[in-house]
Structure formats: C-alpha cells, structure tokens
Write an enzyme that holds these catalytic residues in place. Sequence first.
Site, PDB file in Angstrom:
ATOM      1  N   TYR A 196     -13.820  13.374 -35.304  1.00 44.37           N
ATOM      2  CA  TYR A 196     -14.467  13.237 -33.992  1.00 44.37           C
ATOM      3  C   TYR A 196     -15.278  14.513 -33.804  1.00 44.37           C
ATOM      4  O   TYR A 196     -14.690  15.589 -33.744  1.00 44.37           O
ATOM      5  CB  TYR A 196     -13.427  13.128 -32.862  1.00 44.37           C
ATOM      6  CG  TYR A 196     -12.644  11.835 -32.868  1.00 44.37           C
ATOM      7  CD1 TYR A 196     -11.568  11.650 -33.729  1.00 44.37           C
ATOM      8  CD2 TYR A 196     -12.975  10.802 -32.002  1.00 44.37           C
ATOM      9  CE1 TYR A 196     -10.856  10.456 -33.731  1.00 44.37           C
ATOM     10  CE2 TYR A 196     -12.264   9.602 -31.989  1.00 44.37           C
ATOM     11  CZ  TYR A 196     -11.204   9.440 -32.867  1.00 44.37           C
ATOM     12  OH  TYR A 196     -10.505   8.261 -32.869  1.00 44.37           O
TER      13      TYR A 196
ATOM     14  N   PRO B  27     -14.086   3.471 -26.449  1.00 46.08           N
ATOM     15  CA  PRO B  27     -13.399   3.448 -27.741  1.00 46.08           C
ATOM     16  C   PRO B  27     -13.003   4.821 -28.311  1.00 46.08           C
ATOM     17  O   PRO B  27     -12.353   4.877 -29.352  1.00 46.08           O
ATOM     18  CB  PRO B  27     -14.401   2.742 -28.659  1.00 46.08           C
ATOM     19  CG  PRO B  27     -15.714   2.845 -27.985  1.00 46.08           C
ATOM     20  CD  PRO B  27     -15.465   2.949 -26.527  1.00 46.08           C
TER      21      PRO B  27
ATOM     22  N   HIS C 298      -2.821   7.007 -41.859  1.00 41.17           N
ATOM     23  CA  HIS C 298      -3.373   8.343 -41.610  1.00 41.17           C
ATOM     24  C   HIS C 298      -2.373   9.219 -40.860  1.00 41.17           C
ATOM     25  O   HIS C 298      -1.763   8.784 -39.902  1.00 41.17           O
ATOM     26  CB  HIS C 298      -4.676   8.231 -40.800  1.00 41.17           C
ATOM     27  CG  HIS C 298      -5.848   7.872 -41.663  1.00 41.17           C
ATOM     28  ND1 HIS C 298      -7.148   8.087 -41.303  1.00 41.17           N
ATOM     29  CD2 HIS C 298      -5.901   7.324 -42.910  1.00 41.17           C
ATOM     30  CE1 HIS C 298      -7.952   7.692 -42.272  1.00 41.17           C
ATOM     31  NE2 HIS C 298      -7.226   7.215 -43.245  1.00 41.17           N
TER      32      HIS C 298
ATOM     33  N   TYR D 266      -2.488   9.664 -28.925  1.00 39.88           N
ATOM     34  CA  TYR D 266      -3.318   9.026 -29.955  1.00 39.88           C
ATOM     35  C   TYR D 266      -2.499   8.078 -30.843  1.00 39.88           C
ATOM     36  O   TYR D 266      -2.919   6.945 -31.093  1.00 39.88           O
ATOM     37  CB  TYR D 266      -3.990  10.112 -30.801  1.00 39.88           C
ATOM     38  CG  TYR D 266      -5.106   9.608 -31.682  1.00 39.88           C
ATOM     39  CD1 TYR D 266      -6.407   9.522 -31.201  1.00 39.88           C
ATOM     40  CD2 TYR D 266      -4.875   9.230 -33.000  1.00 39.88           C
ATOM     41  CE1 TYR D 266      -7.444   9.057 -32.004  1.00 39.88           C
ATOM     42  CE2 TYR D 266      -5.891   8.778 -33.815  1.00 39.88           C
ATOM     43  CZ  TYR D 266      -7.177   8.695 -33.313  1.00 39.88           C
ATOM     44  OH  TYR D 266      -8.193   8.236 -34.107  1.00 39.88           O
TER      45      TYR D 266
ATOM     46  N   LYS E  39      -8.063   2.702 -28.398  1.00 41.75           N
ATOM     47  CA  LYS E  39      -6.890   2.137 -27.726  1.00 41.75           C
ATOM     48  C   LYS E  39      -6.992   0.673 -27.300  1.00 41.75           C
ATOM     49  O   LYS E  39      -5.972   0.056 -26.967  1.00 41.75           O
ATOM     50  CB  LYS E  39      -6.596   2.972 -26.455  1.00 41.75           C
ATOM     51  CG  LYS E  39      -5.961   4.299 -26.738  1.00 41.75           C
ATOM     52  CD  LYS E  39      -4.469   4.141 -26.983  1.00 41.75           C
ATOM     53  CE  LYS E  39      -3.818   5.383 -27.517  1.00 41.75           C
ATOM     54  NZ  LYS E  39      -3.678   5.434 -28.962  1.00 41.75           N
TER      55      LYS E  39
HETATM   56  P1  RFL Z   1     -11.349 -10.227 -27.240  1.00 40.10           P
HETATM   57  O1  RFL Z   1     -11.191  -9.693 -28.633  1.00 40.10           O
HETATM   58  O2  RFL Z   1     -12.635 -10.014 -26.548  1.00 40.10           O
HETATM   59  O3  RFL Z   1     -11.024 -11.785 -27.299  1.00 40.10           O
HETATM   60  C1  RFL Z   1     -11.300 -12.657 -26.231  1.00 40.10           C
HETATM   61  C2  RFL Z   1     -11.591 -14.027 -26.805  1.00 40.10           C
HETATM   62  O4  RFL Z   1     -11.805 -14.965 -25.733  1.00 40.10           O
HETATM   63  C3  RFL Z   1     -12.894 -15.809 -26.060  1.00 40.10           C
HETATM   64  N1  RFL Z   1     -13.421 -16.380 -24.805  1.00 40.10           N
HETATM   65  C4  RFL Z   1     -13.258 -17.677 -24.434  1.00 40.10           C
HETATM   66  N2  RFL Z   1     -12.674 -18.715 -25.022  1.00 40.10           N
HETATM   67  C5  RFL Z   1     -12.711 -19.932 -24.383  1.00 40.10           C
HETATM   68  N3  RFL Z   1     -13.315 -20.130 -23.189  1.00 40.10           N
HETATM   69  C6  RFL Z   1     -13.927 -19.106 -22.544  1.00 40.10           C
HETATM   70  N4  RFL Z   1     -14.505 -19.300 -21.374  1.00 40.10           N
HETATM   71  C7  RFL Z   1     -13.908 -17.810 -23.176  1.00 40.10           C
HETATM   72  N5  RFL Z   1     -14.405 -16.591 -22.837  1.00 40.10           N
HETATM   73  C8  RFL Z   1     -14.110 -15.751 -23.834  1.00 40.10           C
HETATM   74  C9  RFL Z   1     -13.852 -14.883 -26.824  1.00 40.10           C
HETATM   75  O5  RFL Z   1     -14.752 -15.597 -27.651  1.00 40.10           O
HETATM   76  C10 RFL Z   1     -12.867 -14.039 -27.632  1.00 40.10           C
HETATM   77  O6  RFL Z   1     -12.605 -14.588 -28.908  1.00 40.10           O
HETATM   78  O7  RFL Z   1     -10.212  -9.662 -26.261  1.00 40.10           O
HETATM   79  P2  RFL Z   1      -8.665  -9.264 -26.602  1.00 40.10           P
HETATM   80  O8  RFL Z   1      -8.018 -10.336 -27.412  1.00 40.10           O
HETATM   81  O9  RFL Z   1      -8.070  -8.858 -25.317  1.00 40.10           O
HETATM   82  O10 RFL Z   1      -8.755  -8.016 -27.597  1.00 40.10           O
HETATM   83  C11 RFL Z   1      -9.256  -6.774 -27.182  1.00 40.10           C
HETATM   84  C12 RFL Z   1      -9.924  -6.023 -28.357  1.00 40.10           C
HETATM   85  O11 RFL Z   1     -10.833  -6.898 -28.990  1.00 40.10           O
HETATM   86  C13 RFL Z   1     -10.643  -4.737 -27.908  1.00 40.10           C
HETATM   87  O12 RFL Z   1      -9.878  -4.071 -26.932  1.00 40.10           O
HETATM   88  C14 RFL Z   1     -10.883  -3.755 -29.075  1.00 40.10           C
HETATM   89  O13 RFL Z   1     -11.797  -4.278 -30.015  1.00 40.10           O
HETATM   90  C15 RFL Z   1     -11.413  -2.407 -28.558  1.00 40.10           C
HETATM   91  N6  RFL Z   1     -11.744  -1.437 -29.618  1.00 40.10           N
HETATM   92  C16 RFL Z   1     -10.757  -0.702 -30.255  1.00 40.10           C
HETATM   93  N7  RFL Z   1      -9.447  -0.918 -29.971  1.00 40.10           N
HETATM   94  C17 RFL Z   1      -8.468  -0.270 -30.659  1.00 40.10           C
HETATM   95  O14 RFL Z   1      -7.272  -0.470 -30.362  1.00 40.10           O
HETATM   96  N8  RFL Z   1      -8.746   0.624 -31.681  1.00 40.10           N
HETATM   97  C18 RFL Z   1     -10.040   0.892 -32.052  1.00 40.10           C
HETATM   98  O15 RFL Z   1     -10.249   1.622 -33.017  1.00 40.10           O
HETATM   99  C19 RFL Z   1     -11.100   0.249 -31.302  1.00 40.10           C
HETATM  100  N9  RFL Z   1     -12.390   0.476 -31.616  1.00 40.10           N
HETATM  101  C20 RFL Z   1     -13.086  -1.235 -29.990  1.00 40.10           C
HETATM  102  C21 RFL Z   1     -13.391  -0.250 -30.993  1.00 40.10           C
HETATM  103  C22 RFL Z   1     -14.121  -1.985 -29.420  1.00 40.10           C
HETATM  104  C23 RFL Z   1     -15.432  -1.753 -29.806  1.00 40.10           C
HETATM  105  N10 RFL Z   1     -16.440  -2.568 -29.220  1.00 40.10           N
HETATM  106  C24 RFL Z   1     -17.407  -3.281 -29.976  1.00 40.10           C
HETATM  107  C25 RFL Z   1     -16.308  -2.973 -27.827  1.00 40.10           C
HETATM  108  C26 RFL Z   1     -14.680   0.007 -31.383  1.00 40.10           C
HETATM  109  C27 RFL Z   1     -15.728  -0.724 -30.765  1.00 40.10           C
HETATM  110  C28 RFL Z   1     -17.143  -0.378 -31.172  1.00 40.10           C
HETATM  111  C1  PHB Z   2     -13.040   2.525 -35.919  1.00 37.65           C
HETATM  112  O1  PHB Z   2     -12.650   2.782 -37.064  1.00 37.65           O
HETATM  113  O2  PHB Z   2     -13.753   1.543 -35.657  1.00 37.65           O
HETATM  114  C2  PHB Z   2     -12.688   3.444 -34.800  1.00 37.65           C
HETATM  115  C3  PHB Z   2     -11.795   4.472 -35.053  1.00 37.65           C
HETATM  116  C4  PHB Z   2     -11.474   5.356 -34.021  1.00 37.65           C
HETATM  117  C5  PHB Z   2     -12.035   5.177 -32.772  1.00 37.65           C
HETATM  118  C6  PHB Z   2     -12.915   4.131 -32.530  1.00 37.65           C
HETATM  119  C7  PHB Z   2     -13.237   3.253 -33.556  1.00 37.65           C
HETATM  120  O3  PHB Z   2     -11.731   6.061 -31.786  1.00 37.65           O
END
Ligand code: RFL
Ligand code: PHB
Length: 392
Positions: A203, A291, A75, A383, A295
């Site tokens: 957005y 989110p 994008h 961004y 980031k």
């Molecule tokens: P994770 O992905 O939470 O992984 C941690 C892992 O540790 C395990 N765990 C354990 N394992 C063994 N023993 C224990 N005691 C444990 N406790 C926990 C868990 O099961 C898990 O598998 O952390 P990590 O690796 O630091 O990754 C971070 C990302 O997952 C997170 O920051 C992103 O998903 C955030 N996020 C977004 N980030 C972006 O860069 N771009 C996006 O577009 C974006 N959109 C989002 C998002 C997060 C969202 N939610 C649901 C919070 C959109 C949403 C809706």
């Molecule tokens: C997504 O596609 O899940 C998404 C994209 C942009 C955001 C958050 C989530 O700011």
Amino acid sequence: MKNTATQVGIIGAGPSGLTLALMLEKKGIKSVIIENRSREYVENRVRAGLLEHNTVAVYDSLGVSERLHKEGLVHHGCYINYNGESQRIDFEKLTQKQVTIYGQQEIVKDLIQACEAREIPILFEADATEITNLEAEKAVIHFTYKEEKQTLSCDFVGGCDGFHGIARKTLPKESYKEYKIEYPFSWLGILAYSKPNYEELIYAYHSEGFALASLRSQKVCRLYLQVANDDLIENWSDEKIWNELEHRLGMELNRGEIFEKSITPMRSFMIDNMQYGRLFLAGDSAHIVPPTGAKGLNLAVADIRNLANGLIAYYQSGNEDGLENYTKKCLSRVWRVQDFSNFMTYLCHKQSEEGSFESQLQKSKFDYLTISEAYQKTIAENYVGLPFEAFE
Ligand code: RFL
Ligand code: PHB
C-alpha cells in the site's frame, strides 16, 4: 404466471447469497436463489481478492475450500509505504494470523459448483422486481424469468442483491438512517499476465496519489492507482499505467499484458437497520466500504453467519432471538470495519497538498507506525479480521 414456494428466498448470487444458501443447506433448510445476471457474468466479475482467516474458516466449515487452499496464497504481512519509506506489518508476529489471496470470482465459481452439487436451485437471468407481504405469514418475491412473471413465496427473504439491488429500497424509509461519504478519488484497477516481483501486498502513499500492488497468482498481478473521480479509462494507455505504477511504488515491475482495467468510485455507505418483517439485508445491499481495508466480502460473510445462525435457530427450535437481534449483532462489526476502511483510506491516499496541516498529520501517522508496535498491531488485528466472537 408461475408461483412457487421455498423456506428462504435469496435475491443475489454474489458471495452473500451463495454463502447463505450453503449454510442453510447444511442444516437441511431449503432456499432458492434469484440472480439477474448470467452464470458466466457472475463467475467472471472481477472484484475482491483478500480473505480474512474468519472467512476462510467459514468456507472450510462448508466444505468448499479445497481449491482455495490449493491455489490461494497465504500472506503473513504487508507493506505500507510513504513517499518511498517502507514499513512492514508483520501479521504473524503481531496477531499469529494470516490472510489468503484468492480472487472473488474463484470463490463464486466454487460456491456455485457446491450449490449445484447440493441441489440448491439458482435461477440465473431472473430479475427480482418487488418484495411484498413482509409482515404477513409468507413474504413474496416477484421476478421475471425467461420473459415470464413469477412469484416465490417464502418464510424469509435474504436481501443479498448488492448496492444497486431492490432489497434496501424495499425497507420503509423511516426504518433506517443512512450514512455516507463519497471520496474525491477513485481506483483504476488492472489485472495483468505478469509474474509479481513482490511477495506481499504494498500500500503506497505517493505525493501524486496512492498505488496498491496486489496479485492473484504467481502469473497474474492485480494493481491499483488512485485517479480523479472524473478520469476516464480511455485516458490510460497500458504504458501510462505501468509507468505511473512504477513511479508511485518506487520499483520496477514485470510488465505483462493487461487483460482487465476498470475505474471504481470509493465510498463509505451504510444504513443502521438491516431488517424489516421477513426481509433481512446482508453484504453490499446494506453497506459499502472503500476497498483500502480489503473488507467488503469479508464483512458480507460475517453478516451471513449471523443471519444463517438466526434462521437455523428459528427452524430448529422456534427461537427468534437471533433474527430479532440480527441488525444489532451485525452493526457493531459493520461500524468497526467502516472505521478501519476509512482509516486506511485516509492514511494512504493523496488528499491535500503536501505541507498542509492535513498532510502533516497523515505523515505523522505513518511516522508513528514506524516506531510503534502497538500502532502496527492495531492495524494488523483489524486487517486480518477481528474474531467473530469479539462481536457476540
Ligand atoms: P454482490 O457481489 O454485489 O452480489 C449481489 C448480486 O445480486 C445481484 N442482483 C440481483 N439479482 C436479482 N434481482 C435483482 N433485482 C438484483 N439486483 C442485484 C447482482 O447481479 C449480484 O450478483 O454483493 P455481495 O454478495 O454482498 O458481495 C459483496 C462483495 O462483492 C464486495 O463487498 C467486495 O467485492 C468488495 N471488495 C473487496 N472485499 C474484500 O473483502 N476484500 C477485497 O480485497 C476487496 N477488494 C472489493 C475489492 C470491491 C471492489 N469493487 C469493484 C467494488 C476491490 C474492488 C475494486
Ligand atoms: C485485491 O487484491 O484486489 C485487493 C487487495 C487488497 C485491497 C483491495 C483489493 O485492499
């Protein structure tokens, strides 16, 4: 009780833990990943979708981006709307950079497959319960695997276990200060089998609340709605979700089957110390961003790059500077990303009655965006992701 040993013990097979293991493996450093969920669960957990060019470059350097380039969508801009008015942010013109849309669960699948091919052990359904000996020569991770208590002795521990993990709780309380904001709204997110009829992310601020139109492919839409913190998914029929999305986005959408819906609270959280003795925290275990700036995953990968570089320097030449300065190296980026994510959150969400002082300031920010290329550029460069080198 079984006792094993490795160089770096990693807790968590999310993006942080998997990326760390692969970066270390590239330099011949051994690690073992302990993950308390099943492989199927981890590979299907729906979360992020947007990758900075920095993150894509890391995956290119690890040789794990073939499918990302084939299936990911590049994008060159996005839209920020305000009650129907629309402003495009042209990443390409303003920064000469792009972002890539590719689901987090797809990256996680690619990373797990690469770990498997490179013989990096991942113990799924292994629950880490305690980390001890942080100041001794070897740290020990205690975990339960197949109903048996086990230990993993290691030179260093990668605390990559997300917000609810044990790594942050293992840091001595007096070693860090905690910062947090809990926003008075949440995101209801859906995935639907429908062809997106928009080409770039939108957005949208609306007097009834924020909406975001994103996508995963030419067949799958990812959409979000601002809802109250105490709202329940049962209150939202599919029909109501589509109606509200169309209303807030001010456009008709191609409706399709909704196959995933969940509500996520919005918070900013961080601690100002990410290490203690042999333990190093990375990603969501150390910080959460709302989110709106897309980031979280990208910031996790930036932490991991610093941690991997510190560990590689230590193993290659005994130089401990990178490890000693790990927190310092990470924090300047973490603060920048916290600010940007908080800024985007306040810019786009409904927080106060229309006409109030706060809402007039919010509208004024949007109006400024429509007349100032400098303001657009500030948003665009954050961004798409400020270069890693900017924080070195
Ligand atoms: P994770 O992905 O939470 O992984 C941690 C892992 O540790 C395990 N765990 C354990 N394992 C063994 N023993 C224990 N005691 C444990 N406790 C926990 C868990 O099961 C898990 O598998 O952390 P990590 O690796 O630091 O990754 C971070 C990302 O997952 C997170 O920051 C992103 O998903 C955030 N996020 C977004 N980030 C972006 O860069 N771009 C996006 O577009 C974006 N959109 C989002 C998002 C997060 C969202 N939610 C649901 C919070 C959109 C949403 C809706
Ligand atoms: C997504 O596609 O899940 C998404 C994209 C942009 C955001 C958050 C989530 O700011």
